[in-house]
Write an enzyme that holds these catalytic residues in place. Sequence first.
Site, PDB file in Angstrom:
ATOM      1  N   LYS A  39      22.384  -3.047  42.848  1.00 21.56           N
ATOM      2  CA  LYS A  39      21.365  -4.014  43.314  1.00 21.56           C
ATOM      3  C   LYS A  39      20.117  -3.906  42.418  1.00 21.56           C
ATOM      4  O   LYS A  39      19.498  -4.907  42.077  1.00 21.56           O
ATOM      5  CB  LYS A  39      20.988  -3.753  44.776  1.00 21.56           C
ATOM      6  N   TYR A  80      25.931   1.548  45.183  1.00 23.89           N
ATOM      7  CA  TYR A  80      25.506   0.246  45.718  1.00 23.89           C
ATOM      8  C   TYR A  80      24.060  -0.057  45.323  1.00 23.89           C
ATOM      9  O   TYR A  80      23.750  -1.113  44.762  1.00 23.89           O
ATOM     10  CB  TYR A  80      25.649   0.233  47.250  1.00 23.89           C
ATOM     11  N   THR A 131      17.282  -5.340  48.252  1.00 23.67           N
ATOM     12  CA  THR A 131      17.191  -4.340  49.315  1.00 23.67           C
ATOM     13  C   THR A 131      16.118  -3.293  49.003  1.00 23.67           C
ATOM     14  O   THR A 131      15.807  -3.043  47.833  1.00 23.67           O
ATOM     15  CB  THR A 131      18.558  -3.629  49.457  1.00 23.67           C
ATOM     16  N   ASP A 132      15.597  -2.676  50.050  1.00 26.20           N
ATOM     17  CA  ASP A 132      14.620  -1.590  49.843  1.00 26.20           C
ATOM     18  C   ASP A 132      15.257  -0.376  49.170  1.00 26.20           C
ATOM     19  O   ASP A 132      14.561   0.475  48.616  1.00 26.20           O
ATOM     20  CB  ASP A 132      13.958  -1.184  51.168  1.00 26.20           C
ATOM     21  N   GLU A 133      16.594  -0.320  49.201  1.00 30.40           N
ATOM     22  CA  GLU A 133      17.265   0.866  48.628  1.00 30.40           C
ATOM     23  C   GLU A 133      17.087   1.000  47.133  1.00 30.40           C
ATOM     24  O   GLU A 133      17.358   2.072  46.571  1.00 30.40           O
ATOM     25  CB  GLU A 133      18.755   0.823  48.946  1.00 30.40           C
TER      26      GLU A 133
HETATM   27  P1  NAD Z   1      27.907  -8.583  53.967  1.00 29.08           P
HETATM   28  O1  NAD Z   1      28.740  -7.539  53.315  1.00 29.08           O
HETATM   29  O2  NAD Z   1      27.971  -8.763  55.442  1.00 29.08           O
HETATM   30  O3  NAD Z   1      28.223 -10.015  53.316  1.00 29.08           O
HETATM   31  C1  NAD Z   1      28.418 -10.188  51.946  1.00 29.08           C
HETATM   32  C2  NAD Z   1      29.074 -11.545  51.717  1.00 29.08           C
HETATM   33  O4  NAD Z   1      29.243 -11.725  50.300  1.00 29.08           O
HETATM   34  C3  NAD Z   1      30.464 -11.667  52.347  1.00 29.08           C
HETATM   35  O5  NAD Z   1      30.600 -12.898  53.001  1.00 29.08           O
HETATM   36  C4  NAD Z   1      31.412 -11.591  51.156  1.00 29.08           C
HETATM   37  O6  NAD Z   1      32.631 -12.308  51.343  1.00 29.08           O
HETATM   38  C5  NAD Z   1      30.554 -12.210  50.056  1.00 29.08           C
HETATM   39  N1  NAD Z   1      30.974 -11.795  48.715  1.00 29.08           N
HETATM   40  C6  NAD Z   1      31.201 -10.518  48.286  1.00 29.08           C
HETATM   41  N2  NAD Z   1      31.598 -10.533  47.001  1.00 29.08           N
HETATM   42  C7  NAD Z   1      31.571 -11.828  46.600  1.00 29.08           C
HETATM   43  C8  NAD Z   1      31.860 -12.479  45.372  1.00 29.08           C
HETATM   44  N3  NAD Z   1      32.244 -11.795  44.288  1.00 29.08           N
HETATM   45  N4  NAD Z   1      31.734 -13.820  45.309  1.00 29.08           N
HETATM   46  C9  NAD Z   1      31.346 -14.532  46.396  1.00 29.08           C
HETATM   47  N5  NAD Z   1      31.090 -13.970  47.589  1.00 29.08           N
HETATM   48  C10 NAD Z   1      31.189 -12.629  47.688  1.00 29.08           C
HETATM   49  O7  NAD Z   1      26.424  -8.280  53.492  1.00 29.08           O
HETATM   50  P2  NAD Z   1      25.030  -8.493  54.243  1.00 29.08           P
HETATM   51  O8  NAD Z   1      24.715  -7.280  55.018  1.00 29.08           O
HETATM   52  O9  NAD Z   1      25.029  -9.825  54.889  1.00 29.08           O
HETATM   53  O10 NAD Z   1      24.056  -8.500  52.980  1.00 29.08           O
HETATM   54  C11 NAD Z   1      23.771  -9.734  52.302  1.00 29.08           C
HETATM   55  C12 NAD Z   1      22.783  -9.456  51.197  1.00 29.08           C
HETATM   56  O11 NAD Z   1      21.599  -8.893  51.726  1.00 29.08           O
HETATM   57  C13 NAD Z   1      23.281  -8.461  50.144  1.00 29.08           C
HETATM   58  O12 NAD Z   1      22.864  -8.910  48.875  1.00 29.08           O
HETATM   59  C14 NAD Z   1      22.600  -7.159  50.512  1.00 29.08           C
HETATM   60  O13 NAD Z   1      22.397  -6.356  49.377  1.00 29.08           O
HETATM   61  C15 NAD Z   1      21.287  -7.680  51.056  1.00 29.08           C
HETATM   62  N6  NAD Z   1      20.606  -6.820  52.043  1.00 29.08           N
HETATM   63  C16 NAD Z   1      21.277  -6.385  53.149  1.00 29.08           C
HETATM   64  C17 NAD Z   1      20.589  -5.652  54.117  1.00 29.08           C
HETATM   65  C18 NAD Z   1      21.287  -5.166  55.382  1.00 29.08           C
HETATM   66  O14 NAD Z   1      20.658  -4.480  56.187  1.00 29.08           O
HETATM   67  N7  NAD Z   1      22.541  -5.511  55.628  1.00 29.08           N
HETATM   68  C19 NAD Z   1      19.238  -5.352  53.930  1.00 29.08           C
HETATM   69  C20 NAD Z   1      18.588  -5.802  52.775  1.00 29.08           C
HETATM   70  C21 NAD Z   1      19.285  -6.548  51.840  1.00 29.08           C
HETATM   71  O1  DAU Z   2      18.059  -0.680  53.688  1.00 25.46           O
HETATM   72  C1  DAU Z   2      18.807  -1.826  53.452  1.00 25.46           C
HETATM   73  C2  DAU Z   2      20.277  -1.486  53.431  1.00 25.46           C
HETATM   74  O2  DAU Z   2      20.662  -1.240  54.774  1.00 25.46           O
HETATM   75  C3  DAU Z   2      21.134  -2.586  52.815  1.00 25.46           C
HETATM   76  O3  DAU Z   2      20.806  -2.726  51.459  1.00 25.46           O
HETATM   77  C4  DAU Z   2      22.629  -2.285  52.956  1.00 25.46           C
HETATM   78  O4  DAU Z   2      23.385  -3.392  52.501  1.00 25.46           O
HETATM   79  C5  DAU Z   2      22.922  -2.024  54.417  1.00 25.46           C
HETATM   80  O5  DAU Z   2      24.279  -1.654  54.568  1.00 25.46           O
HETATM   81  C6  DAU Z   2      22.021  -0.930  54.968  1.00 25.46           C
HETATM   82  O6  DAU Z   2      22.323   0.335  54.305  1.00 25.46           O
HETATM   83  P1  DAU Z   2      22.390   1.720  55.134  1.00 25.46           P
HETATM   84  O7  DAU Z   2      23.236   2.640  54.380  1.00 25.46           O
HETATM   85  O8  DAU Z   2      21.036   2.133  55.544  1.00 25.46           O
HETATM   86  O9  DAU Z   2      23.137   1.156  56.468  1.00 25.46           O
HETATM   87  P2  DAU Z   2      24.357   1.767  57.363  1.00 25.46           P
HETATM   88  O10 DAU Z   2      24.493   0.820  58.510  1.00 25.46           O
HETATM   89  O11 DAU Z   2      25.569   2.034  56.546  1.00 25.46           O
HETATM   90  O12 DAU Z   2      23.783   3.140  57.859  1.00 25.46           O
HETATM   91  C7  DAU Z   2      22.519   3.226  58.518  1.00 25.46           C
HETATM   92  C8  DAU Z   2      22.226   4.699  58.758  1.00 25.46           C
HETATM   93  O13 DAU Z   2      23.130   5.208  59.744  1.00 25.46           O
HETATM   94  C9  DAU Z   2      22.413   5.575  57.533  1.00 25.46           C
HETATM   95  O14 DAU Z   2      21.422   6.582  57.548  1.00 25.46           O
HETATM   96  C10 DAU Z   2      23.804   6.193  57.730  1.00 25.46           C
HETATM   97  C11 DAU Z   2      23.891   6.325  59.238  1.00 25.46           C
HETATM   98  N1  DAU Z   2      25.241   6.174  59.841  1.00 25.46           N
HETATM   99  C12 DAU Z   2      26.010   5.123  59.465  1.00 25.46           C
HETATM  100  C13 DAU Z   2      27.230   4.903  60.053  1.00 25.46           C
HETATM  101  C14 DAU Z   2      28.122   3.755  59.645  1.00 25.46           C
HETATM  102  C15 DAU Z   2      25.650   7.049  60.842  1.00 25.46           C
HETATM  103  O15 DAU Z   2      24.938   8.000  61.221  1.00 25.46           O
HETATM  104  N2  DAU Z   2      26.854   6.826  61.454  1.00 25.46           N
HETATM  105  C16 DAU Z   2      27.669   5.788  61.089  1.00 25.46           C
HETATM  106  O16 DAU Z   2      28.760   5.648  61.685  1.00 25.46           O
END
Ligand code: NAD
Ligand code: DAU
Length: 336
Positions: free
Chosen positions: A156, A152, A122-124
Amino acid sequence: MMHLLVTGGAGFIGANFVHDIVREHPTTDVTVLDKLTYAGNRANLADLPAERVRLVVGDITDAGLVDRLVSQTDAVVHYAAESHNDRSLYNPDPFVQTNIVGTYTLLQACHKYNVRFHQISTDEVYGDLPLRSTGSTAMFTSDSRYNPSSPYAATKASADMLVRAWVRSFGLRATISNCSNNYGPYQYVEKFIPRQITNILSGRRPKLYGRGMNVRDWIHVSDHSRAVWEILMHGEIGQTYLIGANGERSNRDVLALILKLMGRPADAFDWVADRAGHDRRYAIDATKLRNELGWQPEVTDFEAGLQQTIDWYRAHESWWRPVKAQVEAGYRVHGQ
Ligand code: NAD
Ligand code: DAU
């Protein structure tokens, strides 16, 4: 036939990747290893052909299971993670276990069987950037310094460091990608965009943290999946690729668009408590990915992508409704 092991393939981004593989790459089949935590859902893979996709319910920290599955695969694409910042503030323990120990377990098995590994990150890991209103035009590149803010993000970042060490010390054939915020179908309702859409669909008011000025760099999940495939096929071993689609928007602007597209008044939302340590701005410079691998995003119209996402949640109420009240109750405890 190529055989892929996709960890976390029953979660949001992993499931979208598996759907895209089945549709676009007929000579690839997939084993999904997923623990089915609160974020994983069997239903996310339900309509896929059993001869192409097998779901193994299990934990990536289970070394015996991981060893067996990795020994039978050509490559691992590692999505499994605890992924929600807010949860990591309240209970970091599963983040350390899954994101660090789980990645270590996979790396050991891939090293043993000389299996290609791709780390989804992730970019985080790079921390945050000043808002553009301060005059900053900075963006993250693969040379940016790791500087994670939340538990988190720190886990990562730790996992990425392990991958780099296994490449350098053991010659593991691995790549890393760091992507920005994804949106699209199958995203769990705790995350910003699906939370607000389902709040409106269930008669609740959307919730905005702090002053709503924090900026995220949005990318449609299908563009993320296509980038991961390109890196897996053509990326240079040992390299890190940043994935982003120039989609910077403040949370306030995203919410305003959701309200407009769903026919609600512009002020029909609640201000709620801010997130501790809330990152201000993320922005990805994806030049390396574009130039070296020829990738470019296809969903360049954010409003159209958002409309399509709203339509998906409207049409899949049975998917999100059973967990919605519980997710909101969890947020209420923290004033969010
Ligand atoms: P998500 O939380 O929707 O899905 C995570 C999945 O991993 C779930 O199906 C969960 O059951 C599984 N899991 C968790 N712990 C586990 C374990 N111990 N063993 C096996 N499976 C397990 O997450 P997402 O948003 O789909 O993110 C997927 C990946 O992408 C993550 O690595 C996250 O860091 C990365 N990522 C997410 C975003 C975003 O915007 N959501 C952006 C950049 C990177
Ligand atoms: O940048 C990549 C990341 O993006 C991933 O690594 C993470 O897995 C993914 O969850 C996401 O992280 P964020 O913390 O940016 O996403 P989130 O959807 O939780 O929140 C997005 C923005 O919105 C953040 O600035 C917090 C704000 N927010 C979030 C929620 C849930 C609100 O203002 N209101 C809300 O109810």
